[in-house]
Design an enzyme around this catalytic site. Structure first.
Site, PDB file in Angstrom:
ATOM      1  N   GLU A 106       9.675  18.007  21.209  1.00  0.00           N
ATOM      2  CA  GLU A 106       8.649  18.677  20.411  1.00  0.00           C
ATOM      3  C   GLU A 106       7.378  18.841  21.237  1.00  0.00           C
ATOM      4  O   GLU A 106       6.983  17.911  21.948  1.00  0.00           O
ATOM      5  CB  GLU A 106       8.351  17.770  19.195  1.00  0.00           C
ATOM      6  CG  GLU A 106       7.296  18.258  18.258  1.00  0.00           C
ATOM      7  CD  GLU A 106       6.974  17.210  17.176  1.00  0.00           C
ATOM      8  OE1 GLU A 106       6.842  16.015  17.500  1.00  0.00           O
ATOM      9  OE2 GLU A 106       6.849  17.612  16.003  1.00  0.00           O
TER      10      GLU A 106
ATOM     11  N   HIS B 143       3.807  18.626  22.546  1.00  0.00           N
ATOM     12  CA  HIS B 143       2.752  17.625  22.379  1.00  0.00           C
ATOM     13  C   HIS B 143       1.502  18.069  23.130  1.00  0.00           C
ATOM     14  O   HIS B 143       0.919  17.305  23.912  1.00  0.00           O
ATOM     15  CB  HIS B 143       3.226  16.250  22.860  1.00  0.00           C
ATOM     16  CG  HIS B 143       3.952  15.477  21.802  1.00  0.00           C
ATOM     17  ND1 HIS B 143       5.216  15.803  21.393  1.00  0.00           N
ATOM     18  CD2 HIS B 143       3.584  14.420  21.031  1.00  0.00           C
ATOM     19  CE1 HIS B 143       5.601  14.981  20.431  1.00  0.00           C
ATOM     20  NE2 HIS B 143       4.620  14.126  20.186  1.00  0.00           N
TER      21      HIS B 143
ATOM     22  N   ASP C  23       7.912  11.857  21.945  1.00  0.00           N
ATOM     23  CA  ASP C  23       8.360  11.026  20.813  1.00  0.00           C
ATOM     24  C   ASP C  23       9.568  10.159  21.164  1.00  0.00           C
ATOM     25  O   ASP C  23       9.638   8.995  20.754  1.00  0.00           O
ATOM     26  CB  ASP C  23       8.675  11.890  19.588  1.00  0.00           C
ATOM     27  CG  ASP C  23       7.419  12.391  18.885  1.00  0.00           C
ATOM     28  OD1 ASP C  23       6.305  12.005  19.292  1.00  0.00           O
ATOM     29  OD2 ASP C  23       7.567  13.164  17.920  1.00  0.00           O
TER      30      ASP C  23
ATOM     31  N   HIS D  45       9.153   9.695  15.658  1.00  0.00           N
ATOM     32  CA  HIS D  45       8.860  11.062  15.168  1.00  0.00           C
ATOM     33  C   HIS D  45       8.810  11.008  13.644  1.00  0.00           C
ATOM     34  O   HIS D  45       9.826  10.793  12.979  1.00  0.00           O
ATOM     35  CB  HIS D  45       9.959  12.003  15.659  1.00  0.00           C
ATOM     36  CG  HIS D  45       9.866  13.411  15.185  1.00  0.00           C
ATOM     37  ND1 HIS D  45       8.787  14.225  15.454  1.00  0.00           N
ATOM     38  CD2 HIS D  45      10.751  14.185  14.494  1.00  0.00           C
ATOM     39  CE1 HIS D  45       9.021  15.434  14.942  1.00  0.00           C
ATOM     40  NE2 HIS D  45      10.187  15.433  14.345  1.00  0.00           N
TER      41      HIS D  45
ATOM     42  N   GLU E 206       8.687  13.029  11.157  1.00  0.00           N
ATOM     43  CA  GLU E 206       9.537  13.861  10.310  1.00  0.00           C
ATOM     44  C   GLU E 206      10.959  13.318  10.163  1.00  0.00           C
ATOM     45  O   GLU E 206      11.709  13.739   9.277  1.00  0.00           O
ATOM     46  CB  GLU E 206       9.602  15.298  10.872  1.00  0.00           C
ATOM     47  CG  GLU E 206       8.328  16.104  10.718  1.00  0.00           C
ATOM     48  CD  GLU E 206       7.356  15.935  11.881  1.00  0.00           C
ATOM     49  OE1 GLU E 206       7.302  14.837  12.472  1.00  0.00           O
ATOM     50  OE2 GLU E 206       6.638  16.903  12.196  1.00  0.00           O
TER      51      GLU E 206
ATOM     52  N   HIS F 203      -0.980  13.570  16.057  1.00  0.00           N
ATOM     53  CA  HIS F 203       0.037  14.219  16.878  1.00  0.00           C
ATOM     54  C   HIS F 203      -0.550  14.644  18.221  1.00  0.00           C
ATOM     55  O   HIS F 203      -1.482  15.437  18.266  1.00  0.00           O
ATOM     56  CB  HIS F 203       0.613  15.435  16.144  1.00  0.00           C
ATOM     57  CG  HIS F 203       1.589  16.191  16.970  1.00  0.00           C
ATOM     58  ND1 HIS F 203       2.857  15.714  17.235  1.00  0.00           N
ATOM     59  CD2 HIS F 203       1.488  17.360  17.632  1.00  0.00           C
ATOM     60  CE1 HIS F 203       3.489  16.579  17.996  1.00  0.00           C
ATOM     61  NE2 HIS F 203       2.686  17.582  18.262  1.00  0.00           N
TER      62      HIS F 203
ATOM     63  N   GLU G  16      -0.801   8.520  20.880  1.00  0.00           N
ATOM     64  CA  GLU G  16       0.330   8.862  21.749  1.00  0.00           C
ATOM     65  C   GLU G  16      -0.116   9.033  23.202  1.00  0.00           C
ATOM     66  O   GLU G  16       0.594   8.614  24.129  1.00  0.00           O
ATOM     67  CB  GLU G  16       1.022  10.145  21.258  1.00  0.00           C
ATOM     68  CG  GLU G  16       1.832   9.911  19.989  1.00  0.00           C
ATOM     69  CD  GLU G  16       2.567  11.160  19.518  1.00  0.00           C
ATOM     70  OE1 GLU G  16       3.742  11.032  19.143  1.00  0.00           O
ATOM     71  OE2 GLU G  16       1.983  12.261  19.521  1.00  0.00           O
TER      72      GLU G  16
END
Ligand code: ZN
Ligand code: MN
Length: 254
Positions: free
Chosen positions: A33, A35, A44, A119, A121, A174, A179
């Site tokens: 994904e 970032h 992630d 992650h 989701e 995010h 992160e």
């Protein structure tokens, strides 16, 4: 130090560790994904893997290869599906991956499995995969499963140190300070500090629409700025998360 990575072990060594020593098997779950322009697409699953590996080293566990694709990126917590490089699964595919992998660990003789999620989701689909696997394993399964999101092990006092001006909440984090700081701890070579955008924080309504309003997402893909990320903050976060997850695993699986 003995090998902890399943994909680097031969099967006889793995069998000895899992059946003989009763080693806990860690399954990192992440995503591929975007970032932002400063972190890699694998952030992630890289972070889920590194957290799991840190805990496995402490508790004598094994880290299985990560589930590297996750459920579809959502606008309000991952930026959404409209970015090039974001590569996502339908829920049924992810659920099937989790169910099958746990069933295989049970067949190997594993008695304890820990799903370490990186992650957001993925959350409910990991739960469903575990539920389906446990139903297949029957009323007295040989294996127990623990499931966690690593960020839940960050305490308010550490978040207060990392965000002296106030914590914006995990959803907007995010590709942001948490992160980026953790990646600076584990893989500074993969972080492009010179490319951190000044975007955000994004403002979203209380609801979602489909198709999503992609114009609400900063074009960089970052939901709040990572400019305050530092290696030192990454050190604090990683130390706390590793300590507290290790304690939880020891408590559950002794
Ligand atoms: Zn992420
Ligand atoms: Mn994500």
């Amino acid at each position: 130090m003995s090998e902890i990575l399943m994909n680097r072990m031969d099967w006889t060594n793995y069998e000895q560790r899992v059946r003989g020593d009763g080693a806990v098997v860690f399954l990192p779950c992440g995503a591929t994904e975007q970032h932002g322009p400063h972190l890699p697409l694998g952030t992630d699953h890289i972070l889920a893997h590194e957290v799991a590996a840190g805990v496995a080293r402490r508790v004598g566990g094994i880290v299985a290869p990560a589930l590297s694709y996750g459920y579809k990126s959502q606008v309000k917590c991952g930026g959404g599906q409209h970015f090039c490089g974001t590569t996502s699964l339908d829920a049924a595919t992810l659920i099937g991956n989790v169910r099958d992998t746990i069933r295989e660990f049970a067949r190997h003789g594993a008695r304890a499995v820990v799903l370490c999620n990186g992650h957001y989701e993925n959350t409910w689909f990991l739960i469903e995969g575990i539920e389906l696997a446990m139903r297949e394993l029957g009323p007295s399964p040989s294996l127990r499963v623990m499931r966690l999101e690593y960020w839940d092990f960050m305490t308010g006092s550490t978040l207060g140190k990392v965000f002296p001006e106030g914590f914006p909440g995990f959803a907007l984090e995010h590709a942001a300070v948490l992160e980026t700081s953790m990646m600076l701890h584990y893989h500074p070579d993969l972080v492009r500090l010179d490319r951190i955008p000044g975007d955000g924080p994004a403002h979203f309504p209380e609801y979602e629409t489909f198709p999503p309003y992609t114009h609400l997402v900063p074009p960089s893909g970052v939901l709040s700025s990572a400019r305050a990320a530092t290696r030192e903050k990454g050190d604090w976060l990683v130390e706390e998360v590793t300590d507290r997850i290790s304690a939880a695993v020891r408590k559950e699986f002794g």
